[in-house]
Structure formats: structure tokens, C-alpha cells
Write a protein that holds these residues in place. Structure first.
Motif, PDB file in Angstrom:
ATOM      1  N   ARG A 123       0.834  -1.024  -0.162  1.00  0.00           N
ATOM      2  CA  ARG A 123      -0.136   0.030   0.079  1.00  0.00           C
ATOM      3  C   ARG A 123       0.881   1.149  -0.015  1.00  0.00           C
ATOM      4  N   GLU A 124       1.677   1.285   0.882  1.00  0.00           N
ATOM      5  CA  GLU A 124       2.864   2.563   0.976  1.00  0.00           C
ATOM      6  C   GLU A 124       3.418   2.808  -0.466  1.00  0.00           C
ATOM      7  N   ASN A 125       3.899   1.722  -1.002  1.00  0.00           N
ATOM      8  CA  ASN A 125       5.005   1.640  -2.211  1.00  0.00           C
ATOM      9  C   ASN A 125       3.913   2.228  -3.434  1.00  0.00           C
ATOM     10  N   LEU A 126       2.681   1.669  -3.256  1.00  0.00           N
ATOM     11  CA  LEU A 126       1.759   1.963  -4.509  1.00  0.00           C
ATOM     12  C   LEU A 126       1.327   3.682  -4.528  1.00  0.00           C
ATOM     13  N   ALA A 127       1.159   3.928  -3.122  1.00  0.00           N
ATOM     14  CA  ALA A 127       0.911   5.270  -3.071  1.00  0.00           C
ATOM     15  C   ALA A 127       1.995   6.336  -3.372  1.00  0.00           C
ATOM     16  N   TRP A 128       3.128   5.912  -2.999  1.00  0.00           N
ATOM     17  CA  TRP A 128       4.369   6.775  -3.557  1.00  0.00           C
ATOM     18  C   TRP A 128       4.495   6.756  -5.231  1.00  0.00           C
ATOM     19  N   ALA A 129       4.306   5.525  -5.646  1.00  0.00           N
ATOM     20  CA  ALA A 129       4.685   5.227  -7.023  1.00  0.00           C
ATOM     21  C   ALA A 129       3.442   6.123  -7.782  1.00  0.00           C
ATOM     22  N   ALA A 130       2.228   5.913  -7.236  1.00  0.00           N
ATOM     23  CA  ALA A 130       1.173   6.762  -7.939  1.00  0.00           C
ATOM     24  C   ALA A 130       1.451   8.187  -8.094  1.00  0.00           C
ATOM     25  N   ALA A 131       2.163   8.729  -6.843  1.00  0.00           N
ATOM     26  CA  ALA A 131       2.347  10.059  -6.745  1.00  0.00           C
ATOM     27  C   ALA A 131       3.271  10.621  -7.860  1.00  0.00           C
ATOM     28  N   GLN A 132       4.182   9.521  -7.796  1.00  0.00           N
ATOM     29  CA  GLN A 132       5.306  10.075  -9.042  1.00  0.00           C
ATOM     30  C   GLN A 132       4.999  10.071 -10.480  1.00  0.00           C
ATOM     31  N   ALA A 133       4.000   9.185 -10.809  1.00  0.00           N
ATOM     32  CA  ALA A 133       3.432   8.972 -12.120  1.00  0.00           C
ATOM     33  C   ALA A 133       2.438   9.949 -12.607  1.00  0.00           C
ATOM     34  N   GLN A 158      -9.631 -10.467  -7.953  1.00  0.00           N
ATOM     35  CA  GLN A 158     -10.201  -8.938  -8.222  1.00  0.00           C
ATOM     36  C   GLN A 158     -10.844  -8.339  -7.078  1.00  0.00           C
ATOM     37  N   ALA A 159     -11.448  -8.963  -6.186  1.00  0.00           N
ATOM     38  CA  ALA A 159     -11.772  -8.114  -4.846  1.00  0.00           C
ATOM     39  C   ALA A 159     -10.629  -7.631  -4.293  1.00  0.00           C
ATOM     40  N   GLN A 160      -9.509  -8.355  -4.037  1.00  0.00           N
ATOM     41  CA  GLN A 160      -8.547  -7.866  -3.112  1.00  0.00           C
ATOM     42  C   GLN A 160      -7.608  -6.646  -4.265  1.00  0.00           C
ATOM     43  N   ALA A 161      -7.482  -6.717  -5.341  1.00  0.00           N
ATOM     44  CA  ALA A 161      -6.959  -5.414  -6.137  1.00  0.00           C
ATOM     45  C   ALA A 161      -7.928  -4.378  -6.038  1.00  0.00           C
ATOM     46  N   HIS A 162      -9.167  -4.492  -6.125  1.00  0.00           N
ATOM     47  CA  HIS A 162     -10.160  -3.377  -6.161  1.00  0.00           C
ATOM     48  C   HIS A 162     -10.228  -2.942  -4.698  1.00  0.00           C
ATOM     49  N   ALA A 163     -10.066  -3.696  -3.719  1.00  0.00           N
ATOM     50  CA  ALA A 163      -9.761  -3.134  -2.437  1.00  0.00           C
ATOM     51  C   ALA A 163      -8.666  -2.344  -2.048  1.00  0.00           C
ATOM     52  N   MET A 164      -7.562  -2.770  -2.826  1.00  0.00           N
ATOM     53  CA  MET A 164      -6.385  -2.016  -2.762  1.00  0.00           C
ATOM     54  C   MET A 164      -6.456  -0.624  -3.555  1.00  0.00           C
ATOM     55  N   VAL A 165      -7.040  -0.507  -4.516  1.00  0.00           N
ATOM     56  CA  VAL A 165      -7.057   0.781  -5.080  1.00  0.00           C
ATOM     57  C   VAL A 165      -8.049   1.644  -4.551  1.00  0.00           C
ATOM     58  N   GLU A 166      -8.931   1.316  -3.939  1.00  0.00           N
ATOM     59  CA  GLU A 166      -9.745   1.919  -3.110  1.00  0.00           C
ATOM     60  C   GLU A 166      -9.028   2.450  -2.030  1.00  0.00           C
ATOM     61  N   ASP A 167      -8.372   1.713  -1.274  1.00  0.00           N
ATOM     62  CA  ASP A 167      -7.747   2.000  -0.157  1.00  0.00           C
ATOM     63  C   ASP A 167      -6.796   2.990  -0.214  1.00  0.00           C
ATOM     64  N   VAL A 168      -5.781   2.834  -1.365  1.00  0.00           N
ATOM     65  CA  VAL A 168      -4.770   3.854  -1.580  1.00  0.00           C
ATOM     66  C   VAL A 168      -5.361   5.176  -2.065  1.00  0.00           C
ATOM     67  N   GLY A 169      -6.354   5.166  -2.891  1.00  0.00           N
ATOM     68  CA  GLY A 169      -7.070   6.282  -3.067  1.00  0.00           C
ATOM     69  C   GLY A 169      -6.371   7.143  -4.227  1.00  0.00           C
ATOM     70  N   ALA A 170      -5.733   6.848  -5.084  1.00  0.00           N
ATOM     71  CA  ALA A 170      -5.001   7.699  -5.974  1.00  0.00           C
ATOM     72  C   ALA A 170      -5.702   7.514  -7.365  1.00  0.00           C
ATOM     73  N   ALA A 171      -6.280   8.540  -7.976  1.00  0.00           N
ATOM     74  CA  ALA A 171      -7.047   8.364  -9.365  1.00  0.00           C
ATOM     75  C   ALA A 171      -6.259   7.798 -10.269  1.00  0.00           C
ATOM     76  N   ASN A 172      -4.960   7.547 -10.377  1.00  0.00           N
ATOM     77  CA  ASN A 172      -4.169   7.027 -11.461  1.00  0.00           C
ATOM     78  C   ASN A 172      -3.701   5.719 -11.266  1.00  0.00           C
ATOM     79  N   LEU A 173      -4.490   5.136 -10.124  1.00  0.00           N
ATOM     80  CA  LEU A 173      -3.847   3.562  -9.676  1.00  0.00           C
ATOM     81  C   LEU A 173      -5.487   2.749 -10.215  1.00  0.00           C
ATOM     82  N   LYS A 174      -5.096   1.927 -10.787  1.00  0.00           N
ATOM     83  CA  LYS A 174      -6.301   1.035 -11.574  1.00  0.00           C
ATOM     84  C   LYS A 174      -5.942  -0.508 -11.470  1.00  0.00           C
ATOM     85  N   VAL A 175      -6.843  -1.234 -11.844  1.00  0.00           N
ATOM     86  CA  VAL A 175      -6.836  -2.458 -12.176  1.00  0.00           C
ATOM     87  C   VAL A 175      -6.655  -3.060 -13.448  1.00  0.00           C
ATOM     88  N   GLN A 176      -5.600  -3.851 -13.517  1.00  0.00           N
ATOM     89  CA  GLN A 176      -5.506  -4.579 -14.886  1.00  0.00           C
ATOM     90  C   GLN A 176      -6.097  -6.030 -14.741  1.00  0.00           C
TER      91      GLN A 176
END
Length: 268
Positions: A123-133, A158-176
Motif C-alpha cells: 500500500r505504501e509503495n503504490l501510494a508513492w509510485a502513483a504520486a510520482q506517475a 479481483q476483489a483484493q485488487a479493487h480493495a487496494m485501489v480504493e484504499d490507496v485512493g489515487a485516481a491514477n491507480l487502477k486494476v489490470q
């Protein structure tokens, strides 16, 4: 109408990597994706894209030491600096290739590590990466992968991925949303498409025949039906053809020609 991108890591392997771009264009593809471009200079890949008139729509951030079994760094405790370096390198390539989205692999859960600690790091790494991107307008994608092909991979459902995206809350973080992996782990593909596409959190779709990961006209999934569902749901993104052709890539594209012909008749 569905738009398809050839995955050059799995398709056209009868050609050297840099020659696959023109081969895909010759078969009518307008876009490509691949896994890891880093053995080749970004400028050389960009030149091949331009020459073939193709768009680059997706590639992966560096996964760590792939030969040693690493399958991503985002969820690995103690590897924060390596992860950050990998994201910065991926963003450099994305700039050169004018690529709008990057797949960030979670990684295999280390032996003895608690899943809760991996999830916190992830979660922490995804939030940081989304902010850089974000300033460059890049989307980051996370992909549930089946544990038959990739044992121990952290992100599987899928539910695990979507929950993580919601949790991070970055508009540019999505599910493949790879329908091959989803069918193996969960099935019920139409229902999942109808549940998740309207959320706006699906940034890319991929396909392959199940279970052998060959052309999408083989195996247990009715892809023409699902392409119709994607059209009905107004999915306007790309569909990555991430499969291993049974024989020559071009010879196996009958499924694509059939869909294009049918879609053309429907539009007319």
C-alpha cells in the motif's frame, strides 16, 4: 468496438524483439504491449514504434531479479529503495515511448513474511509510485495473477485488487483485469466484468485461452461473448492479447479476423 493490442513478449516470438513491431503492424494491429523493455534502449524501441505506426499502451515496471524468482518489488519488505528506483526507471521509459500506463507487480510473498506486513508495504509503495506517475499523466496498474502460473504471488483476486485501489485512493491507480488469470482463480467472468467495469477502476483488459494460454478461440472461455459484453459496457480501453500462439502468430489470428468481420457487419 473492441480494440486489441499485441503483446510482443508472447506473440511474434518467431521474430527478434525489435522486428516484432512491424510484424504486428503488418497484421493490422494499431497498438502493442510487452512485459520488460529494459534490455533495449528506449530510443530504439521508440524508433520501431514510429516506423510501424504503433502506439505503446502498456509495459511492466522492472520486477527485480526475475532470473532469481522475483516477480515484482512493490510488496517486498526491506526493498523500498529498489522499488523506487524501478518506478523512476519505468517512468523514464514511459516518457520516451509515450506510454500511458505501467503495470507494477506486487511480488511473491517472502518465506516467513506475514501477509499483513506485505500488504502494508504494498500500500505504501503504490501510494508513492502513483504520486510520482501522476504529474506525467501515467496510470499505474495492479494485476491479480493466478498462483498456478506464479506460485506465491501476493495479488490473486479481483476483489483484493479493487480493495487496494480504493484504499490507496489515487485516481491514477487502477486494476489490470486479465481474464485468463481471473478465469483460473475465480471464473464467472461476465458477472465480474459487469461488477467492476462501471466502477472506473479497470484500466486495462487482457485475454488468453484457458487453460493453455493460447489463442482466445481455444479452451473454455467464450471470448466473442465477452467482447460483446465489453462493448455493451462501453469499455473504451485496449484489450491486450497476452497469449502464446499455438504455431506462427500470424497464422493463428483467425479469431481476430472473425471478430473484426462480425463487428463490421454489426456496425453496418
Amino acid at each position: 468496438m473492441a480494440r486489441f493490442a499485441a503483446n510482443l513478449s508472447m506473440m511474434y516470438t518467431e521474430h527478434d524483439f525489435l522486428d516484432r513491431f512491424q510484424a504486428a503492424a503488418d497484421d493490422g494491429y494499431d497498438a502493442v504491449e510487452f512485459m520488460f523493455p529494459y534490455p533495449w534502449p528506449a530510443s530504439g524501441i521508440a524508433a520501431r514504434l514510429r516506423a510501424a505506426g504503433l502506439r505503446q499502451v502498456l509495459f511492466n515496471a522492472p520486477p527485480g531479479d526475475y532470473a532469481a524468482g522475483e516477480r515484482g518489488l512493490a510488496g517486498l519488505p526491506g526493498r523500498r529503495e529498489d522499488f523506487r528506483d524501478s518506478i523512476l526507471r519505468a517512468l523514464e521509459y514511459a516518457e520516451e515511448l509515450d506510454c500511458p500506463r505501467l503495470h507494477v507487480m506486487a511480488g511473491v510473498v517472502p518465506a516467513g513474511a506475514a501477509r499483513e506486513s506485505v500488504e502494508d508495504v504494498y500500500r505504501e509503495n503504490l501510494a508513492w509510485a502513483a504520486a510520482q506517475a501522476a504529474p506525467a499523466g501515467r496510470d499505474l496498474l495492479i494485476e491479480p495473477i493466478n498462483t498456478r502460473d506464479m506460485p506465491g504471488y501476493f495479488l490473486n483476486r479481483q476483489a483484493q485488487a479493487h480493495a487496494m485501489v480504493e484504499d490507496v485512493g489515487a485516481a491514477n491507480l487502477k486494476v489490470q483485469m486479465d481474464l485468463y488469470h481471473c478465469q483460473i482463480v475465480e471464473g464467472d467472468l461476465e458477472t465480474r466484468l459487469r461488477a467492476y467495469l462501471p466502477t472506473g477502476r479497470v484500466g486495462h483488459v487482457q485475454i488468453a485461452g484457458v487453460p493453455r494460454r493460447q489463442e482466445p478461440d481455444t479452451g473454455e472461455v467464450n471470448y466473442p461473448h465477452l467482447f460483446g459484453v465489453l462493448d455493451e459496457l462501453a469499455y473504451d480501453g485496449w484489450i491486450g492479447c497476452e497469449y502464446r500462439p499455438r504455431a506462427g502468430t500470424s497464422a493463428g489470428l483467425g479469431w481476430l479476423r472473425a471478430w473484426q468481420a462480425g463487428a463490421g457487419r454489426a456496425a453496418g
